[in-house]
Scaffold this motif. Structure first.
Motif, PDB file in Angstrom:
ATOM      1  N   ASN A 133       0.834  -1.204   0.000  1.00  0.00           N
ATOM      2  CA  ASN A 133       0.000   0.000   0.000  1.00  0.00           C
ATOM      3  C   ASN A 133       0.876   1.264   0.000  1.00  0.00           C
ATOM      4  N   ILE A 134       0.371   2.315  -0.690  1.00  0.00           N
ATOM      5  CA  ILE A 134       0.996   3.636  -0.601  1.00  0.00           C
ATOM      6  C   ILE A 134       0.182   4.432   0.411  1.00  0.00           C
ATOM      7  N   VAL A 135       0.851   4.967   1.430  1.00  0.00           N
ATOM      8  CA  VAL A 135       0.142   5.629   2.525  1.00  0.00           C
ATOM      9  C   VAL A 135       0.741   6.995   2.803  1.00  0.00           C
ATOM     10  N   LYS A 136      -0.111   7.827   3.410  1.00  0.00           N
ATOM     11  CA  LYS A 136       0.329   9.125   3.907  1.00  0.00           C
ATOM     12  C   LYS A 136       0.219   9.085   5.427  1.00  0.00           C
ATOM     13  N   GLU A 165      -4.016   9.632  -4.607  1.00  0.00           N
ATOM     14  CA  GLU A 165      -3.574  10.469  -5.724  1.00  0.00           C
ATOM     15  C   GLU A 165      -2.076  10.326  -5.978  1.00  0.00           C
ATOM     16  N   ALA A 166      -1.472   9.261  -5.545  1.00  0.00           N
ATOM     17  CA  ALA A 166      -0.025   9.092  -5.671  1.00  0.00           C
ATOM     18  C   ALA A 166       0.392   8.944  -7.133  1.00  0.00           C
ATOM     19  N   ASP A 167       1.515   9.537  -7.455  1.00  0.00           N
ATOM     20  CA  ASP A 167       2.164   9.344  -8.757  1.00  0.00           C
ATOM     21  C   ASP A 167       3.003   8.080  -8.631  1.00  0.00           C
ATOM     22  N   LEU A 168       2.534   6.984  -9.231  1.00  0.00           N
ATOM     23  CA  LEU A 168       3.177   5.681  -9.026  1.00  0.00           C
ATOM     24  C   LEU A 168       4.621   5.663  -9.484  1.00  0.00           C
ATOM     25  N   SER A 169       4.982   6.580 -10.364  1.00  0.00           N
ATOM     26  CA  SER A 169       6.360   6.595 -10.849  1.00  0.00           C
ATOM     27  C   SER A 169       7.346   7.017  -9.756  1.00  0.00           C
ATOM     28  N   LYS A 170       6.834   7.636  -8.714  1.00  0.00           N
ATOM     29  CA  LYS A 170       7.708   8.103  -7.636  1.00  0.00           C
ATOM     30  C   LYS A 170       7.906   7.045  -6.538  1.00  0.00           C
ATOM     31  N   PHE A 171       7.313   5.867  -6.725  1.00  0.00           N
ATOM     32  CA  PHE A 171       7.405   4.843  -5.682  1.00  0.00           C
ATOM     33  C   PHE A 171       7.844   3.524  -6.284  1.00  0.00           C
ATOM     34  N   PRO A 172       8.708   2.800  -5.595  1.00  0.00           N
ATOM     35  CA  PRO A 172       9.172   1.505  -6.123  1.00  0.00           C
ATOM     36  C   PRO A 172       8.035   0.493  -6.135  1.00  0.00           C
ATOM     37  N   GLU A 173       8.156  -0.487  -7.019  1.00  0.00           N
ATOM     38  CA  GLU A 173       7.173  -1.556  -7.053  1.00  0.00           C
ATOM     39  C   GLU A 173       7.337  -2.456  -5.828  1.00  0.00           C
ATOM     40  N   TYR A 174       6.230  -3.029  -5.396  1.00  0.00           N
ATOM     41  CA  TYR A 174       6.303  -4.023  -4.311  1.00  0.00           C
ATOM     42  C   TYR A 174       5.881  -5.364  -4.891  1.00  0.00           C
ATOM     43  N   GLU A 175       6.727  -6.342  -4.744  1.00  0.00           N
ATOM     44  CA  GLU A 175       6.399  -7.675  -5.215  1.00  0.00           C
ATOM     45  C   GLU A 175       6.549  -8.645  -4.052  1.00  0.00           C
ATOM     46  N   GLU A 176       5.451  -9.299  -3.683  1.00  0.00           N
ATOM     47  CA  GLU A 176       5.503 -10.267  -2.587  1.00  0.00           C
ATOM     48  C   GLU A 176       5.853 -11.628  -3.167  1.00  0.00           C
ATOM     49  N   LYS A 177       7.124 -11.813  -3.449  1.00  0.00           N
ATOM     50  CA  LYS A 177       7.604 -13.046  -4.040  1.00  0.00           C
ATOM     51  C   LYS A 177       7.766 -14.109  -2.957  1.00  0.00           C
ATOM     52  N   ILE A 178       7.133 -15.232  -3.169  1.00  0.00           N
ATOM     53  CA  ILE A 178       7.258 -16.356  -2.241  1.00  0.00           C
ATOM     54  C   ILE A 178       8.338 -17.297  -2.777  1.00  0.00           C
ATOM     55  N   THR A 179       9.331 -17.569  -1.939  1.00  0.00           N
ATOM     56  CA  THR A 179      10.450 -18.421  -2.333  1.00  0.00           C
ATOM     57  C   THR A 179      10.305 -19.799  -1.704  1.00  0.00           C
ATOM     58  N   ASP A 180      10.516 -20.837  -2.511  1.00  0.00           N
ATOM     59  CA  ASP A 180      10.534 -22.194  -1.957  1.00  0.00           C
ATOM     60  C   ASP A 180      11.758 -22.362  -1.066  1.00  0.00           C
ATOM     61  N   ILE A 181      11.631 -23.203  -0.063  1.00  0.00           N
ATOM     62  CA  ILE A 181      12.736 -23.396   0.882  1.00  0.00           C
ATOM     63  C   ILE A 181      14.002 -23.857   0.160  1.00  0.00           C
ATOM     64  N   GLU A 182      13.858 -24.712  -0.849  1.00  0.00           N
ATOM     65  CA  GLU A 182      15.049 -25.226  -1.535  1.00  0.00           C
ATOM     66  C   GLU A 182      15.749 -24.153  -2.363  1.00  0.00           C
ATOM     67  N   ASP A 183      15.066 -23.017  -2.655  1.00  0.00           N
ATOM     68  CA  ASP A 183      15.648 -21.971  -3.489  1.00  0.00           C
ATOM     69  C   ASP A 183      16.184 -20.791  -2.688  1.00  0.00           C
ATOM     70  N   LEU A 184      16.201 -20.870  -1.345  1.00  0.00           N
ATOM     71  CA  LEU A 184      16.667 -19.755  -0.527  1.00  0.00           C
ATOM     72  C   LEU A 184      18.150 -19.504  -0.758  1.00  0.00           C
ATOM     73  N   VAL A 185      18.535 -18.208  -0.725  1.00  0.00           N
ATOM     74  CA  VAL A 185      19.913 -17.793  -0.985  1.00  0.00           C
ATOM     75  C   VAL A 185      20.464 -17.129   0.272  1.00  0.00           C
ATOM     76  N   PRO A 186      21.684 -17.480   0.685  1.00  0.00           N
ATOM     77  CA  PRO A 186      22.252 -16.892   1.910  1.00  0.00           C
ATOM     78  C   PRO A 186      22.362 -15.380   1.829  1.00  0.00           C
ATOM     79  N   GLU A 187      22.264 -14.746   2.998  1.00  0.00           N
ATOM     80  CA  GLU A 187      22.448 -13.302   3.178  1.00  0.00           C
ATOM     81  C   GLU A 187      21.473 -12.487   2.342  1.00  0.00           C
ATOM     82  N   THR A 188      20.230 -12.950   2.246  1.00  0.00           N
ATOM     83  CA  THR A 188      19.165 -12.200   1.585  1.00  0.00           C
ATOM     84  C   THR A 188      17.947 -12.180   2.500  1.00  0.00           C
ATOM     85  N   LYS A 189      16.961 -11.356   2.114  1.00  0.00           N
ATOM     86  CA  LYS A 189      15.656 -11.409   2.766  1.00  0.00           C
ATOM     87  C   LYS A 189      14.715 -12.197   1.866  1.00  0.00           C
TER      88      LYS A 189
END
Length: 793
Positions: A133-136, A165-189
């Motif tokens: 969400n974009i919030v004020k 009324e947000a200008d979407l170009s001024k905000f980064p995209e949010y992607e809720e990517k779900i990662t499988d346990i076998e594909d997890l990479v060290p030192e990441t979120k």
């Protein structure tokens, strides 16, 4: 009140007095004392805003939207950004004990990112928002965070709204990517969806002098398994979210770590969401106890059929202290001894509880009936009385609980004819003896202690061993004893209370204690009260109550094994007469005051020095009489009048005790007032040189023991009699300490310096309390004084 606050007051001074202004500041500070950012200046601002509205500067700062990258510490602003993460709320307590909550959001725009801190009053606003969400957010304080970057703190009156009324170009995209346990990479979120396999008991640890806690959940999805570690306050999320094994969860913003080639997840500022997520079902396989062999990572369900106390031990590796606890778990196929460690021992367990254990290791064990035992570890989940048991399991466990929860009446135990049976009993403690120390064949030191136990229907002897012997027990107290072992004694059935037994004190208002007869009732059933005059030699099962009229000093002596013992004498009296009491060791070292009422339960009565006396044995309890028993005793002053009967010398008889005699000293025999004694055997020795050996025991004597004695004749109007004053009484008579007399007379070899003081005793009138005895050698009666009441010329 500082200058900045006074400047704020200038805006409202025509509406409030300075005292009223300060009072309103105090009110706001008190309302928000749980919020870390509320200070007096902030409270003063709120007072001003409430009265006249926000200042022009505030209107500008709260109305104008600033880029996140342009925010500066110390400013107030309205900010807009996309929610990239929301943490779970964490609970806290202030120093004053009040509870609150705090959670964090991460906001981003094209110029930067900022951590937003929401406090107790703001957290409720989050129910309408989620990641992406974009919030004020209005009316926030910009501060420098603990990591050196900017941090936005919400105030109680801050608002959060969707910024449509947000200008979407001024905000980064949010992607809720779900990662499988076998594909997890060290030192990441990473975000994952998984099912909880188990939740081990949190462990405590110490770092930099502070105690923390940690636990690692075991998670599983369709691709693999991984541990998810929660630290400190985050551990509380297990209870706050109601997490349990089998739940499916979405975890956002988990930190992926690698250690020793193995990946794990750590919770920090992310969020755990419990829900019905699309993740494979996981069914935990449980093994029947009778089918257990040596294997790891097994799960069982059963009833705690035997429970032992927590034991501590010292680790050989670093000398630190550890804890363990053993208990037996039973199902319809068998039983197995289970050992839990560390923080698991803090879990409240009761015999008869249903227990679920997931992730334990079974091993061969020659010391158990089943041949196996179960060990838990850091990753084991232990659940007490779990839910979701099948009806079939409940029926089986209820039947087992009925068997293991049976309490044996002591009248039944008295009829047992087999050693080694384990029983649970309830009753009251009686005749609690002293702790007896002994040496085992292997050289180790053991401890034993005896007691009597009754439930009103029966009575058995108890023997406590080692740590159980060292515990304190209340005479007359209600106790439940679990896992007591039957031992057939010579005259009665006894119960051994060893390491595997448990002794549980019961509150008097508990259901189990309420059905026991009172201490007074059981005491009346077990013992008979006797007055002192009615006491006979070898009496058993009696109670003697009296008031202390004499108390000697504690005397230390050497036992045959080289250890030190202690002995003390009392004399007690009631309406019928008086009797001597001998106390040993710990009882001898207790403080006993003349005039105190005292009660002896089950004492030994023996004949010594031509009179009966009470001996406090291991089975004797020394108690404080109750009010009714004290009321039956004369006062100390009344006893002095009745016990210390005045007599003349002519009227004395050879069995008189505690008579009061007044007479004048004559014929003081002071030629030898110091008698040299062997410190080993106590026999009189002739100290003819500085280096000599006792002729009786053969021990060399370096430092003899001295007996101070002053023999005299005592005269009144009716006659005269011999009387000898020893040690303390001799010191009182001479007004000198024995040590001073020894030094003054050169160890008794030269009485010259004392001759004048001894001669001065002639003509001294004394009033004494004394016993009378017959002197076989001189064929006359003589006095054995106990106390000097007065002396005068």
């Amino acid at each position: 009140m500082d200058n900045e606050i006074l400047e704020l007051y200038e805006q409202v001074k025509d509406k409030l007095t300075i005292e009223e202004f300060q009072a309103k500041i105090n009110d706001i500070s008190k309302e928000n004392e749980d919020l870390g950012f509320v200070d007096d200046y902030y409270a003063a601002e709120q007072v001003v805003n409430n009265i006249i509205g926000a200042s022009k500067d505030d209107q500008k700062s709260n109305g104008e939207i600033l880029n996140i990258g342009d925010l500066e510490p110390g400013s107030q602003a309205a900010i807009v950004g996309r929610i990239m993460s929301i943490s779970n709320p964490k609970s806290f307590k202030t120093r004053k004990g009040k509870s609150g909550q705090v959670c964090n959001m991460e906001l981003k725009d094209s110029t930067g990112e900022i951590r937003v801190v929401l406090w107790t009053e703001n957290i409720k606003l989050l129910k309408n928002f989620k990641e992406g969400n974009i919030v004020k957010i209005t009316d926030v304080d910009i501060k420098e965070g603990f990591r050196g970057d900017n941090e936005a703190n919400l105030r109680p009156r801050s608002t959060i709204t969707h910024f449509k009324e947000a200008d979407l170009s001024k905000f980064p995209e949010y992607e809720e990517k779900i990662t499988d346990i076998e594909d997890l990479v060290p030192e990441t979120k990473a975000n994952i969806i998984a099912r909880i396999v188990r939740i081990p008991t949190p462990r405590t640890y110490e770092k930099n002098g502070k105690e923390g806690k940690v636990t690692s959940l075991e998670l599983k999805d369709a691709t693999g398994e991984i541990s998810y570690t929660l630290w400190n306050k985050n551990v509380d999320l297990i209870d706050e979210l109601g997490l349990d094994a089998g739940d499916s969860v979405k975890i956002l913003g988990a930190q992926v770590r690698e250690r020793n080639g193995e990946l794990s997840l750590t919770h920090w500022d992310g969020r755990i969401i419990k829900g019905d997520f699309d993740v494979p079902e996981f069914t935990q396989e449980f093994i029947k106890i009778g089918d257990i062999t040596e294997q790891n990572n097994i799960a069982i369900k059963g009833v705690i059929s035997k429970l032992q106390d927590i034991r501590t031990f010292t680790r050989k590796s670093d000398g630190s202290e550890g804890k363990l606890r053993n208990f037996d778990v039973s199902d319809d196929t068998g039983s197995i001894r289970t050992t839990i460690w560390g923080n698991d021992t803090d879990i409240l367990l009761t015999k008869g509880d249903i227990v679920k254990i997931i992730g334990a290791d079974a091993r061969f064990d020659d010391y158990t009936d089943s041949g196996y035992s179960l060990n838990t570890n850091f990753n084991t989940q232990l659940s007490i009385n779990p839910e979701n048991l099948s009806d079939e399991e409940l029926d089986i466990f209820d039947e087992i609980k009925q068997k293991v929860s049976q309490i044996k009446r002591l009248s039944e135990v008295e009829e047992f004819d087999e050693d080694g049976i384990e029983v649970d009993v309830i009753g009251r403690m009686f005749a609690i003896g002293e702790i007896n120390e002994f040496q085992r064949d292997d050289g180790s030191v053991g401890y034993a202690r005896s007691a009597k136990f009754s439930d009103g229907e029966g009575r058995v002897g108890l023997t406590f061993w080692d740590q159980k012997a060292k515990q304190e027990y209340k005479t007359g107290g209600a106790y439940k004893i679990e896992n007591a072992k039957v031992r057939l004694g010579m005259y009665e059935v006894e119960l051994n209370i060893g390491g595997s037994a448990r002794v549980i004190e019961l509150p008097e208002d508990s259901d189990q204690a309420r059905f026991l007869p009172s201490f007074k009732t059981i005491e009346t059933m077990l013992y008979s009260h006797k007055s002192i005059a009615d006491v006979e030699e070898d009496d058993e099962g009696i109670i003697v109550t009296g008031r202390i009229i004499e108390s000697s000093d504690v005397r230390e002596f050497d036992r045959t094994d080289g250890s030190k013992g202690h002995v003390k004498s009392l004399e007690i009296a009631d309406n019928s007469g008086s009797i001597n009491v001998t106390l040993w060791n710990e009882n001898a070292k207790k403080e006993w005051n003349v005039g105190d009422a005292i009660k002896f339960q089950d004492p030994q009565i023996s004949f010594r020095n031509d009179s009966l006396e009470i001996n406090v044995s291991r089975s004797t309890s020394i108690l404080e009489p109750d009010e009714s028993e004290i009321d039956d005793l004369p006062t100390y002053d009344e006893l002095k009048e009745s016990i210390y009967v005045p007599k003349t010398i002519e009227a004395l008889e050879d069995d008189d005790r505690n008579v009061r005699i007044t007479g004048t000293l004559k014929e003081v025999f002071g030629n030898k007032i110091l008698i040299t004694k062997c410190p080993s055997c106590g026999n009189t020795v002739d100290q003819s040189s500085d280096d000599f050996v006792c002729s009786f025991c053969g021990e060399p004597i370096d430092e003899p023991r001295y007996l101070l004695m002053v023999p005299v004749r005592l005269e009144d109007d009716t006659g005269e009699i011999s009387i000898t004053f020893f040690d303390n009484l001799a010191e009182e008579l001479l007004d000198m300490k024995k040590e001073d007399i020894i030094n003054l007379t050169d160890n008794g070899s030269d009485l010259g310096p004392m001759e004048g003081r001894i001669d001065d005793l002639n003509g001294l009138t004394v009033e004494v309390i004394t016993n009378v005895s017959f002197d076989d050698y001189n064929e006359e009666i003589r006095l054995n004084p106990k106390r000097i009441l007065s002396k005068y010329y």
